[in-house]
Design a protein around this motif. Structure first.
Motif, PDB file in Angstrom:
ATOM      1  N   ILE A  72      -5.565 -24.947 -21.433  1.00 16.83           N
ATOM      2  CA  ILE A  72      -6.087 -23.881 -20.751  1.00 16.83           C
ATOM      3  C   ILE A  72      -4.414 -23.467 -20.709  1.00 16.83           C
ATOM      4  O   ILE A  72      -4.662 -21.871 -20.255  1.00 16.83           O
ATOM      5  N   GLY A  73      -3.456 -23.865 -20.595  1.00 16.51           N
ATOM      6  CA  GLY A  73      -2.381 -23.673 -20.625  1.00 16.51           C
ATOM      7  C   GLY A  73      -0.413 -24.484 -20.244  1.00 16.51           C
ATOM      8  O   GLY A  73      -1.132 -25.198 -19.909  1.00 16.51           O
ATOM      9  N   VAL A  74      -0.036 -23.473 -20.365  1.00 21.08           N
ATOM     10  CA  VAL A  74       1.325 -24.700 -20.706  1.00 21.08           C
ATOM     11  C   VAL A  74       1.726 -24.464 -19.209  1.00 21.08           C
ATOM     12  O   VAL A  74       2.096 -22.912 -18.670  1.00 21.08           O
ATOM     13  N   VAL A  75       2.020 -25.335 -17.905  1.00 21.76           N
ATOM     14  CA  VAL A  75       2.799 -25.494 -17.258  1.00 21.76           C
ATOM     15  C   VAL A  75       3.601 -26.202 -17.352  1.00 21.76           C
ATOM     16  O   VAL A  75       4.432 -26.562 -17.926  1.00 21.76           O
ATOM     17  N   SER A  76       5.238 -26.011 -16.355  1.00 24.69           N
ATOM     18  CA  SER A  76       6.318 -26.411 -16.067  1.00 24.69           C
ATOM     19  C   SER A  76       6.504 -28.004 -16.158  1.00 24.69           C
ATOM     20  O   SER A  76       6.967 -29.269 -15.859  1.00 24.69           O
ATOM     21  N   ALA A  77       5.198 -28.941 -15.050  1.00 24.07           N
ATOM     22  CA  ALA A  77       4.763 -30.242 -14.673  1.00 24.07           C
ATOM     23  C   ALA A  77       4.350 -30.726 -16.169  1.00 24.07           C
ATOM     24  O   ALA A  77       3.931 -30.255 -17.001  1.00 24.07           O
ATOM     25  N   PRO A  78       4.987 -31.804 -16.174  1.00 24.71           N
ATOM     26  CA  PRO A  78       3.972 -32.413 -17.389  1.00 24.71           C
ATOM     27  C   PRO A  78       2.716 -32.140 -17.706  1.00 24.71           C
ATOM     28  O   PRO A  78       1.936 -32.926 -16.362  1.00 24.71           O
ATOM     29  N   TYR A  79       2.139 -32.674 -18.727  1.00 24.76           N
ATOM     30  CA  TYR A  79       0.297 -32.300 -18.272  1.00 24.76           C
ATOM     31  C   TYR A  79       0.665 -33.118 -20.200  1.00 24.76           C
ATOM     32  O   TYR A  79       0.894 -32.419 -21.219  1.00 24.76           O
ATOM     33  N   TYR A  80      -0.666 -33.202 -20.029  1.00 30.69           N
ATOM     34  CA  TYR A  80      -1.426 -33.790 -21.246  1.00 30.69           C
ATOM     35  C   TYR A  80      -3.213 -33.011 -21.396  1.00 30.69           C
ATOM     36  O   TYR A  80      -3.615 -32.448 -20.094  1.00 30.69           O
ATOM     37  N   VAL A  81      -3.420 -33.261 -22.987  1.00 25.93           N
ATOM     38  CA  VAL A  81      -4.713 -31.653 -23.289  1.00 25.93           C
ATOM     39  C   VAL A  81      -5.672 -32.784 -23.761  1.00 25.93           C
ATOM     40  O   VAL A  81      -5.765 -33.974 -24.429  1.00 25.93           O
ATOM     41  N   ILE A  82      -7.323 -33.321 -22.923  1.00 30.96           N
ATOM     42  CA  ILE A  82      -8.565 -33.786 -23.776  1.00 30.96           C
ATOM     43  C   ILE A  82      -9.257 -32.329 -25.024  1.00 30.96           C
ATOM     44  O   ILE A  82      -9.447 -30.775 -23.572  1.00 30.96           O
ATOM     45  N   ASP A  86     -18.821 -26.403 -15.753  1.00 32.60           N
ATOM     46  CA  ASP A  86     -19.479 -25.159 -15.603  1.00 32.60           C
ATOM     47  C   ASP A  86     -20.612 -25.521 -14.506  1.00 32.60           C
ATOM     48  O   ASP A  86     -20.390 -25.645 -13.572  1.00 32.60           O
ATOM     49  N   ARG A  87     -21.559 -24.861 -14.001  1.00 32.49           N
ATOM     50  CA  ARG A  87     -22.589 -25.046 -13.238  1.00 32.49           C
ATOM     51  C   ARG A  87     -24.263 -25.357 -14.039  1.00 32.49           C
ATOM     52  O   ARG A  87     -24.669 -25.556 -14.722  1.00 32.49           O
ATOM     53  N   PRO A  88     -24.609 -26.644 -13.057  1.00 23.64           N
ATOM     54  CA  PRO A  88     -23.817 -27.743 -12.357  1.00 23.64           C
ATOM     55  C   PRO A  88     -22.255 -27.775 -12.722  1.00 23.64           C
ATOM     56  O   PRO A  88     -22.575 -28.438 -14.128  1.00 23.64           O
ATOM     57  N   PRO A  89     -21.142 -28.439 -11.979  1.00 26.11           N
ATOM     58  CA  PRO A  89     -19.969 -29.078 -12.796  1.00 26.11           C
ATOM     59  C   PRO A  89     -20.547 -30.246 -13.077  1.00 26.11           C
ATOM     60  O   PRO A  89     -19.950 -30.409 -14.578  1.00 26.11           O
ATOM     61  N   GLU A  90     -21.303 -31.246 -13.244  1.00 26.90           N
ATOM     62  CA  GLU A  90     -21.863 -32.243 -13.007  1.00 26.90           C
ATOM     63  C   GLU A  90     -22.289 -32.791 -14.836  1.00 26.90           C
ATOM     64  O   GLU A  90     -21.805 -33.316 -15.956  1.00 26.90           O
ATOM     65  N   ALA A  91     -22.240 -31.152 -15.440  1.00 27.80           N
ATOM     66  CA  ALA A  91     -23.334 -31.035 -16.802  1.00 27.80           C
ATOM     67  C   ALA A  91     -22.013 -30.320 -17.481  1.00 27.80           C
ATOM     68  O   ALA A  91     -22.192 -30.380 -18.729  1.00 27.80           O
ATOM     69  N   THR A  92     -20.888 -30.766 -17.476  1.00 27.43           N
ATOM     70  CA  THR A  92     -19.878 -29.894 -18.154  1.00 27.43           C
ATOM     71  C   THR A  92     -19.143 -31.371 -19.048  1.00 27.43           C
ATOM     72  O   THR A  92     -18.933 -31.372 -18.665  1.00 27.43           O
ATOM     73  N   TRP A  93     -19.273 -30.195 -20.196  1.00 31.04           N
ATOM     74  CA  TRP A  93     -19.288 -31.273 -21.622  1.00 31.04           C
ATOM     75  C   TRP A  93     -20.142 -32.229 -21.493  1.00 31.04           C
ATOM     76  O   TRP A  93     -19.246 -32.632 -21.827  1.00 31.04           O
ATOM     77  N   SER A  94     -21.594 -32.474 -21.612  1.00 35.64           N
ATOM     78  CA  SER A  94     -22.143 -33.416 -21.402  1.00 35.64           C
ATOM     79  C   SER A  94     -21.967 -34.630 -20.668  1.00 35.64           C
ATOM     80  O   SER A  94     -22.184 -36.018 -20.920  1.00 35.64           O
ATOM     81  N   HIS A  95     -21.456 -34.306 -18.999  1.00 42.14           N
ATOM     82  CA  HIS A  95     -20.401 -35.211 -18.057  1.00 42.14           C
ATOM     83  C   HIS A  95     -19.237 -35.500 -18.670  1.00 42.14           C
ATOM     84  O   HIS A  95     -19.384 -36.396 -17.647  1.00 42.14           O
ATOM     85  N   THR A  96     -18.752 -35.036 -19.875  1.00 44.93           N
ATOM     86  CA  THR A  96     -17.570 -36.073 -20.005  1.00 44.93           C
ATOM     87  C   THR A  96     -16.896 -36.044 -19.002  1.00 44.93           C
ATOM     88  O   THR A  96     -15.252 -36.996 -18.745  1.00 44.93           O
ATOM     89  N   PRO A  97     -15.661 -34.550 -18.397  1.00 46.39           N
ATOM     90  CA  PRO A  97     -15.016 -34.354 -17.779  1.00 46.39           C
ATOM     91  C   PRO A  97     -15.528 -35.122 -16.283  1.00 46.39           C
ATOM     92  O   PRO A  97     -14.417 -35.438 -15.418  1.00 46.39           O
TER      93      PRO A  97
END
Length: 114
Positions: free
Chosen positions: A98-108, A11-22
């Motif tokens: 966000i999407g499927v990728v070929s590398a190992p990935y985790y989703v929160i 988001d704008r500003p990035p710090e505020a995205t999802w209540s600062h969690t990410p």
């Protein structure tokens, strides 16, 4: 040391995205491993156009869940796939599905919406 890709639609500003969690998660992970950002920030004009296109009344005001709509998801999936092909990391942490990728990935995911 673990090399971790970190993908988030900020988001704008990035710090505020999802209540600062990410932002706080990313900052704390940096103390434990190499964190490489996967930039999925939308250009401001595209962001505003999508926000307006998907604005709906809710609780007496207009709200937009544009990041969850098909055009934004399609764009992000493409951008994520392209970015992960050119980056070198051991695993990818996605903030949101966000999407499927070929590398190992985790989703929160935080499925609470106002």
């Amino acid at each position: 040391m673990l090399r971790l890709g970190f993908a988030c639609v900020w988001d704008r500003p990035p710090e505020a995205t999802w209540s600062h969690t990410p932002w706080m998660l990313r900052e704390n992970l940096r103390a434990l491993c190499d964190v490489e950002d996967v930039d999925l920030t939308f250009p401001e004009l595209a962001r505003q156009a999508l926000r307006l296109a998907y604005a709906r009344p809710s609780g007496g005001r207009l709200r937009s869940m544009w990041t969850h709509e098909r055009p934004a998801r399609f764009i992000n999936e493409r951008r994520l796939a392209k970015a992960t092909r050119s980056l070198d990391f051991d695993a990818l942490l996605q903030i949101g599905d966000i999407g499927v990728v070929s590398a190992p990935y985790y989703v929160i995911g935080d499925l609470s919406n106002d």
